[in-house]
Design a protein around this motif. Structure first.
Motif, PDB file in Angstrom:
ATOM      1  N   ARG A  71      30.617  33.779 -98.727  1.00  0.00           N
ATOM      2  CA  ARG A  71      30.627  35.368 -98.046  1.00  0.00           C
ATOM      3  C   ARG A  71      30.658  36.391 -99.200  1.00  0.00           C
ATOM      4  O   ARG A  71      30.626  37.151 -98.595  1.00  0.00           O
ATOM      5  CB  ARG A  71      32.410  35.025 -97.995  1.00  0.00           C
ATOM      6  CG  ARG A  71      32.299  34.455 -96.952  1.00  0.00           C
ATOM      7  CD  ARG A  71      34.022  34.120 -96.950  1.00  0.00           C
ATOM      8  NE  ARG A  71      34.845  35.135 -96.764  1.00  0.00           N
ATOM      9  CZ  ARG A  71      35.643  35.544 -95.007  1.00  0.00           C
ATOM     10  NH1 ARG A  71      35.368  34.352 -94.114  1.00  0.00           N
ATOM     11  NH2 ARG A  71      35.678  36.677 -94.680  1.00  0.00           N
ATOM     12  N   ASN A  74      26.962  38.374 -97.608  1.00  0.00           N
ATOM     13  CA  ASN A  74      26.821  39.041 -96.576  1.00  0.00           C
ATOM     14  C   ASN A  74      27.819  40.737 -96.863  1.00  0.00           C
ATOM     15  O   ASN A  74      28.361  40.962 -95.545  1.00  0.00           O
ATOM     16  CB  ASN A  74      26.707  38.831 -94.578  1.00  0.00           C
ATOM     17  CG  ASN A  74      27.717  37.910 -94.702  1.00  0.00           C
ATOM     18  OD1 ASN A  74      28.938  37.762 -95.806  1.00  0.00           O
ATOM     19  ND2 ASN A  74      28.156  38.137 -93.106  1.00  0.00           N
ATOM     20  N   MET A  76      31.008  39.846 -96.477  1.00  0.00           N
ATOM     21  CA  MET A  76      32.422  39.824 -95.853  1.00  0.00           C
ATOM     22  C   MET A  76      34.122  39.944 -96.510  1.00  0.00           C
ATOM     23  O   MET A  76      35.156  40.331 -95.899  1.00  0.00           O
ATOM     24  CB  MET A  76      32.218  38.516 -94.728  1.00  0.00           C
ATOM     25  CG  MET A  76      31.596  38.091 -93.759  1.00  0.00           C
ATOM     26  SD  MET A  76      32.036  39.352 -92.640  1.00  0.00           S
ATOM     27  CE  MET A  76      32.981  38.279 -91.793  1.00  0.00           C
ATOM     28  N   ARG A 107      24.804  43.692 -92.972  1.00  0.00           N
ATOM     29  CA  ARG A 107      25.102  41.818 -91.629  1.00  0.00           C
ATOM     30  C   ARG A 107      24.165  41.601 -90.888  1.00  0.00           C
ATOM     31  O   ARG A 107      24.231  41.112 -90.390  1.00  0.00           O
ATOM     32  CB  ARG A 107      26.780  42.230 -91.514  1.00  0.00           C
ATOM     33  CG  ARG A 107      27.783  42.236 -93.063  1.00  0.00           C
ATOM     34  CD  ARG A 107      28.814  41.840 -92.058  1.00  0.00           C
ATOM     35  NE  ARG A 107      29.433  42.454 -93.258  1.00  0.00           N
ATOM     36  CZ  ARG A 107      30.829  43.237 -92.865  1.00  0.00           C
ATOM     37  NH1 ARG A 107      31.572  43.643 -92.234  1.00  0.00           N
ATOM     38  NH2 ARG A 107      31.504  43.431 -94.588  1.00  0.00           N
ATOM     39  N   VAL A 110      21.792  39.648 -92.996  1.00  0.00           N
ATOM     40  CA  VAL A 110      22.148  38.485 -92.919  1.00  0.00           C
ATOM     41  C   VAL A 110      23.513  37.901 -92.006  1.00  0.00           C
ATOM     42  O   VAL A 110      24.812  38.361 -92.410  1.00  0.00           O
ATOM     43  CB  VAL A 110      22.894  38.790 -94.835  1.00  0.00           C
ATOM     44  CG1 VAL A 110      23.351  36.895 -95.074  1.00  0.00           C
ATOM     45  CG2 VAL A 110      22.284  39.195 -95.401  1.00  0.00           C
ATOM     46  N   GLY A 111      23.256  36.981 -91.951  1.00  0.00           N
ATOM     47  CA  GLY A 111      24.197  36.377 -90.535  1.00  0.00           C
ATOM     48  C   GLY A 111      24.970  35.891 -90.995  1.00  0.00           C
ATOM     49  O   GLY A 111      24.866  35.045 -91.714  1.00  0.00           O
TER      50      GLY A 111
ATOM     51  N   ASP B 345      35.931  38.658 -87.629  1.00  0.00           N
ATOM     52  CA  ASP B 345      35.140  37.608 -88.097  1.00  0.00           C
ATOM     53  C   ASP B 345      33.686  38.297 -87.866  1.00  0.00           C
ATOM     54  O   ASP B 345      32.770  38.092 -88.623  1.00  0.00           O
ATOM     55  CB  ASP B 345      35.725  36.425 -89.001  1.00  0.00           C
ATOM     56  CG  ASP B 345      36.580  36.509 -89.641  1.00  0.00           C
ATOM     57  OD1 ASP B 345      36.266  37.641 -90.236  1.00  0.00           O
ATOM     58  OD2 ASP B 345      36.692  35.551 -90.306  1.00  0.00           O
ATOM     59  N   TYR B 348      32.047  41.520 -86.948  1.00  0.00           N
ATOM     60  CA  TYR B 348      31.650  41.721 -88.304  1.00  0.00           C
ATOM     61  C   TYR B 348      30.633  41.046 -88.674  1.00  0.00           C
ATOM     62  O   TYR B 348      29.564  41.956 -88.847  1.00  0.00           O
ATOM     63  CB  TYR B 348      32.808  41.847 -89.288  1.00  0.00           C
ATOM     64  CG  TYR B 348      34.349  42.639 -89.015  1.00  0.00           C
ATOM     65  CD1 TYR B 348      33.852  43.883 -88.282  1.00  0.00           C
ATOM     66  CD2 TYR B 348      35.369  42.511 -89.947  1.00  0.00           C
ATOM     67  CE1 TYR B 348      34.952  45.169 -88.353  1.00  0.00           C
ATOM     68  CE2 TYR B 348      36.758  43.488 -89.195  1.00  0.00           C
ATOM     69  CZ  TYR B 348      36.086  44.399 -88.302  1.00  0.00           C
ATOM     70  OH  TYR B 348      37.546  45.277 -88.003  1.00  0.00           O
ATOM     71  N   GLY B 349      30.529  39.753 -89.143  1.00  0.00           N
ATOM     72  CA  GLY B 349      29.717  39.055 -89.402  1.00  0.00           C
ATOM     73  C   GLY B 349      28.284  39.297 -88.266  1.00  0.00           C
ATOM     74  O   GLY B 349      27.249  38.849 -89.162  1.00  0.00           O
ATOM     75  N   LEU B 350      27.723  39.883 -87.511  1.00  0.00           N
ATOM     76  CA  LEU B 350      27.062  40.736 -86.599  1.00  0.00           C
ATOM     77  C   LEU B 350      26.715  42.228 -87.217  1.00  0.00           C
ATOM     78  O   LEU B 350      26.024  42.749 -86.371  1.00  0.00           O
ATOM     79  CB  LEU B 350      27.218  40.519 -84.919  1.00  0.00           C
ATOM     80  CG  LEU B 350      27.245  38.554 -84.732  1.00  0.00           C
ATOM     81  CD1 LEU B 350      27.743  38.939 -83.190  1.00  0.00           C
ATOM     82  CD2 LEU B 350      25.654  38.431 -84.214  1.00  0.00           C
ATOM     83  N   GLY B 351      27.525  42.409 -87.897  1.00  0.00           N
ATOM     84  CA  GLY B 351      27.244  43.775 -88.136  1.00  0.00           C
ATOM     85  C   GLY B 351      27.817  45.123 -87.142  1.00  0.00           C
ATOM     86  O   GLY B 351      27.309  45.902 -87.078  1.00  0.00           O
ATOM     87  N   SER B 352      28.986  44.532 -86.808  1.00  0.00           N
ATOM     88  CA  SER B 352      29.712  45.703 -85.621  1.00  0.00           C
ATOM     89  C   SER B 352      30.312  46.630 -87.126  1.00  0.00           C
ATOM     90  O   SER B 352      30.877  46.205 -87.912  1.00  0.00           O
ATOM     91  CB  SER B 352      30.871  44.717 -85.480  1.00  0.00           C
ATOM     92  OG  SER B 352      30.156  44.191 -84.911  1.00  0.00           O
TER      93      SER B 352
END
Lengths: 275, 461
Positions: A71, A74, A76, A107, A110-111, B345, B348-352
């Motif tokens: 995590r 990216n 997270m 992000r 880096v998905g 998650d 956010y993980g997709l870049g929102s």
């Protein structure tokens, strides 16, 4: 780390990682990364390169820090208030923890795919179109349709869902949902895809399909996968990294790690003596 | 024994049966003759319940039934002309009798009233004796029957479970029956009103003027009473609309801030503060509206060259809006928090960005709950009385202008029913008709809210 927790059956976690940290052609490279959750140190001085168009898997017992490290790649962990990261993680020679860097576009590069399938409560189409829409990747409806179709095709889901794109993504089976999440991640054309135990909530057949998919995706993407299944790590990854109590014990070619581990802890873990 | 003592005695008997049942079950268990199906205390509860429940039921039946029965018997004493008269005459006769029973006397008592009263007192004394013996017998025999059934294989655990289920059903029935009772009582009074005033005049009449009712009956002239409900409903919806315009955005935005942006520390401070708003008595809001907001609205309006009534719908609506903010914010905050973290998650993980995640993922998922919160707030606004009475005035103007004085259904009900009333008058009864319409309105609102929630549930699950 407290001294006595560094011991498992009398075996010490090495101060320095064994094996090849560096690769010739890194997509991302981490140097001296430490992560703290409040007072507690979760990652202890890890350095690791992630090679271009390779699959690297992180293995290790629960609580060893492999998901935490994933995590970091990216950012997270930013969503957790008490989490603090120091050290350096670069993607294409740019430090991602640089204040100047835009987390949102990082992000997109880096998905991430999560442990439990988490499709949005929207239609299948809107699930895939979400990323391209927020990043403005499609100039027209036709282009968006193309992105959705090609993402679903690459995720091997197109044939199963092409007639019901307007139905909710949450109505799919668990395995289909996870492939939908992978399709959603690749729809924004990331360079790296992080997968946090993507198969742990799936049955063996769905797992086989996801593994097959990872195998095909390695051509185009760099994939980092955290897994609890050593067979899975052996089957799908080019390199394997073994984590223990917040440290990176050993990293190397998957074949080497599984047939000829350099450290007793790795040996014990892959032969099932603990973990 | 009085009825209270009787009830206590029944409870003591059932407690004794509890102990006895438990003891006999323990004895069975220690005999090692086999496996006891249920734990001893279930057997105790079983014996106690078989003793108490039927006895209490008999007691309740006697309590409710005896007066009805005596009223029927008392008719034998009534003279011909009362029996041939209408219900009012008979009610008066009964009231006279009950005065005798309670020892209240107004001058000379008619001989038949005295006779009926004496008989009633006699019956009452007998009733207590009958009730005592009957209830005690039922509780002793019922408990004994239950107690005798206890043996190794007896499934008292399952029976107790079933009895519990029925008790729970009974509790919810009380709530439902109360609601039905309220609706029916309002309905019957409304029917009496509609006998005096044609329904179409009430439902579609554009003028509300019940004050002239007295003058009209006295024949002193001065105006005719009119009973059109439209101005009040327009006023209600005008004020509610103003309140919601204030409360929905503010409430929703503060909920989003609290749930998605605020650090735990800020949230810990802000949320209780917001909820204090809900605890302020509405009468306090009322004088805040009347003394502070209304003059302010008037002076601002007049400085812009507008004509503003000193008690305006706008002032009442604004304050009412503030009052319902916590309903929307607190409930929406809970709903937004209940959206799984995994969806955030994923976004956010997709870049929102945060606001993209909120707008496109979190809010759609929380929508059914937010709609429910808003509808609850609407019901509060429609039913709110005090603020309107104090700040919006009582003039039943038919107006959509928020700067005019308007009135609402609830505040009219209050003005009609406050003070001395005579019941058979259309003016008093009109309050019940208004209440009936209000109940129907809120019922319809709740129904639509449920439909909306259902629709989105289907879409998202």
């Amino acid at each position: 780390m407290v001294q006595n927790t560094n011991q498992v059956e009398g075996r010490a976690v090495p101060e320095k990682t064994l094996g090849e940290i560096q690769v010739d052609n890194p997509r991302m490279s981490a140097r001296n990364v430490n992560v703290f959750y409040g007072e507690k140190q979760a990652i202890d001085n890890i350095s690791l390169d992630i090679g271009m168009s390779q699959v690297i898997s992180f293995i290790g017992p629960s609580g060893c820090g492999k998901s935490t490290f994933l995590r970091c790649l990216n950012r997270m962990n930013d969503t957790i208030d008490i989490c603090k990261v120091d050290g350096e993680i670069k993607i294409d020679h740019q430090n991602i923890y640089d204040p100047a860097i835009d987390v949102v576009s990082l992000r997109a590069r880096v998905g991430m795919v999560f442990q439990k399938p988490n499709p949005f409560p929207k239609s299948i189409f809107d699930n895939i179109a979400y990323g391209p829409r927020i990043h403005g990747l499609a100039a027209s409806k036709v282009e968006l349709d193309q992105i959705v179709e090609s993402s679903l095709q690459r995720a091997g889901l197109w044939e199963e869902v092409k007639d019901r794109l307007d139905q909710p993504g949450t109505g799919l089976s668990g395995g289909q949902q996870q492939r939908l999440c992978i399709a959603r991640a690749i729809a924004v054309s990331p360079e790296v895809i992080l997968m946090d135990e993507p198969c742990s909530a799936l049955d063996p057949i769905a797992t086989a399909k996801v593994e097959e998919l990872i195998h095909e995706l390695r051509e185009q993407y760099t994939i980092v996968i955290v897994t609890h299944s050593m067979q899975q790590a052996a089957r799908i990854s080019d390199r394997t990294a073994y984590f223990h109590l917040g440290k990176l014990v050993e990293v190397g070619d998957t074949k080497q790690v599984f047939t000829n581990p350099r450290h007793e802890l790795t040996q014990d873990y892959i032969t099932g003596r603990f973990g | 024994m009085s009825f209270t003592n009787l009830m206590l005695t029944v409870l003591v008997i059932s407690a004794l049966y509890f102990i006895a049942g438990q003891r006999v079950a323990r004895a069975l268990r220690s005999n090692n003759a086999g496996k006891l199906h249920s734990l001893p205390h279930y057997h105790g509860v079983w014996a106690a319940v078989t003793s108490a429940l039927p006895a209490l039921f008999v007691l309740l039946t006697i309590l409710i039934g005896k007066d009805l029965l005596f009223q029927f018997w008392a008719r034998d004493y009534f003279p011909e002309d009362v029996m041939n008269g209408d219900t009012v005459d008979r009610a008066i006769a009964l009231a006279k009798v009950s005065n005798v029973i309670n020892g209240i006397s107004f001058g000379e008592v008619e001989p038949w009233v005295q006779a009926a009263g004496d008989a009633w007192i006699r019956w009452d004394a007998n009733a207590i004796v009958v009730a005592n013996s009957l209830v005690l017998a039922v509780s002793l025999v019922g408990g004994l029957l239950g107690y005798r059934r206890i043996n190794l294989a007896f499934r008292s655990r399952n029976y107790v479970e079933r009895i519990l289920t029925w008790m729970l059903i009974g509790s919810s029935l009380v709530a439902i029956l109360t609601t039905i009772g309220i609706v029916l009582s309002v309905l019957f009074e409304s029917i009496r009103f509609f006998k005096l005033i044609p329904p179409q005049d009430f439902l579609f009449g554009l003028e509300w003027n019940p004050q002239f009712e007295g003058a009209e009956r006295a024949g002193s002239g001065g105006g005719t009473a009119t009973y059109g409900m439209v101005p009040m409903f327009v006023g209600t919806f005008l004020i509610s609309a103003i309140a919601l315009t204030v409360a929905i955005p503010i409430g929703l935005f503060s909920a989003i801030y609290l749930a998605e942006y605020a650090t735990p520390r800020i949230r810990g401070i802000v949320k209780p503060l917001l909820e204090i708003l809900a605890g302020v008595p509405t009468v306090v809001y009322g004088f805040f509206a009347a003394l502070t907001v209304a003059p302010f609205v008037k002076s601002v309006g007049e400085s812009m060259g507008l004509e503003v009534a000193s008690e305006s719908a706008l002032a009442a609506g604004l304050v009412m809006g503030v009052m319902i903010i916590p309903f929307i914010s607190s409930l929406s905050d809970d709903v937004i928090n209940a959206v799984p973290q995994s969806l955030r998650d994923a976004a956010y993980g997709l870049g929102s960005t945060r606001s993209e995640a909120v707008r496109q993922v979190v809010l759609p998922a929380a929508l059914p709950g937010i709609v429910a919160a808003v509808i609850l707030a609407v019901s509060r606004a429609v039913g709110e009385t005090m603020i309107v009475v104090m700040a919006a005035g009582l003039a039943a103007n038919l107006s959509f202008n928020p700067l005019d004085a308007v009135t609402t259904v609830t505040s009219q009900i209050v003005t009609i029913l406050v003070g001395d009333q005579e019941f058979e008058s259309a003016k008093t009864l009109s309050a019940f008709a208004l209440a009936l319409m209000l109940i129907i309105t809120t019922l319809a609102l709740n129904y639509f809210a449920l439909q909306i929630v259902k629709k989105y549930r289907e879409q998202y699950d």
